[in-house]
Design a protein around this motif. Structure first.
Motif, PDB file in Angstrom:
ATOM      1  N   THR A 151      34.903  35.156  32.487  1.00 28.76           N
ATOM      2  CA  THR A 151      33.758  35.473  33.337  1.00 28.76           C
ATOM      3  C   THR A 151      32.910  34.241  33.660  1.00 28.76           C
ATOM      4  O   THR A 151      31.905  34.361  34.357  1.00 28.76           O
ATOM      5  N   LEU A 162      29.624  43.257  37.897  1.00 29.90           N
ATOM      6  CA  LEU A 162      30.589  43.525  36.830  1.00 29.90           C
ATOM      7  C   LEU A 162      29.941  44.310  35.697  1.00 29.90           C
ATOM      8  O   LEU A 162      30.552  45.221  35.131  1.00 29.90           O
ATOM      9  N   ILE A 192      35.550  39.331  42.019  1.00 23.65           N
ATOM     10  CA  ILE A 192      35.566  39.448  40.558  1.00 23.65           C
ATOM     11  C   ILE A 192      36.991  39.616  40.053  1.00 23.65           C
ATOM     12  O   ILE A 192      37.412  38.964  39.085  1.00 23.65           O
ATOM     13  N   ALA A 204      38.596  45.390  34.816  1.00 20.06           N
ATOM     14  CA  ALA A 204      37.353  44.618  34.938  1.00 20.06           C
ATOM     15  C   ALA A 204      36.240  45.264  34.131  1.00 20.06           C
ATOM     16  O   ALA A 204      35.427  44.566  33.498  1.00 20.06           O
TER      17      ALA A 204
END
Length: 217
Positions: A151, A162, A192, A204
């Motif tokens: 991340t 997210l 993302i 995710a």
């Protein structure tokens, strides 16, 4: 209409799910299967929007079936039906590209909502199973560190998206929370997935838990 396949080796379970879903005006159960092989064949033979697959079935289990369906019928969203305590199997299922997972004791309203979300490509996350997955990440520092590294390249806005995705919110709900348009949220999620290497929204969401994003605020 949302066209649904129900795959479970227990006929009573299939009947119960069918009864619930047929109360929704926008959902039609078009096929049933008693094992993974039958589920894959049904998805090849018919247009299925959402396949509800029992994670453990004889002959070909739900995980193997989900993998085949992802390859042979990519337009079908797969949601795994699981029992509490099967988080190891859920982790395997997510790697196949399953769109989510719900518990077999999910209430009628939540089951219908899950099918509707899955049909739109939204994540379907059973809270109790998600907590189990989070606990596995917490017990393994290596997993947490790896999640954080994945991340690092996200922008602050992407991290916010997210984080909310990890709570199971839909695109519209995330947009309301962050005062963004739904189109902007979709664009953020696309980036993302690319930057974190996640195959889908569910992976995710699990990553968000593993990286501790839900505890940032």
């Amino acid at each position: 209409m949302i066209r649904v396949l129900i795959a479970d080796d227990e006929a009573l379970m299939r009947a119960g799910i069918r009864l619930i879903l047929e109360n929704a005006e926008d959902i039609e159960v078009v096929a049933e299967a008693g094992d993974g092989r039958e589920a894959v064949a049904a998805c090849r033979a018919r247009e299925i929007d959402v396949a509800l697959l029992d994670i453990q079935m004889p002959a070909v289990d739900g995980i193997a079936a989900a993998e085949d369906i992802a390859r042979l019928s990519p337009r079908t969203y797969v949601v795994m039906l699981t029992a509490f305590g099967e988080e190891a199997l859920v982790t395997r299922a997510l790697r196949t590209g399953a769109s989510g997972f719900i518990l077999k004791d999910t209430g009628p309203a939540d089951l219908i909502r899950a099918v509707r979300l899955a049909a739109k490509g939204e994540p379907v996350l059973a809270p109790r199973i998600t907590r189990q997955l989070l606990e596995r990440h917490v017990r393994s520092g290596r997993n947490t560190e790896a999640a954080l590294r994945r991340t690092e390249e996200l922008t602050p806005a992407e991290r916010d998206v997210l984080r909310l995705l990890g709570t199971g919110l839909s695109n519209a709900e995330i947009a309301d929370q962050l005062y963004l348009s739904v189109g902007t949220v979709k664009a953020h999620i696309s980036r993302i997935l690319t930057r974190t290497g996640c195959a889908n929204r569910v992976q995710a969401a699990v990553l968000a838990h593993g990286a501790g994003l839900l505890t940032d605020r």
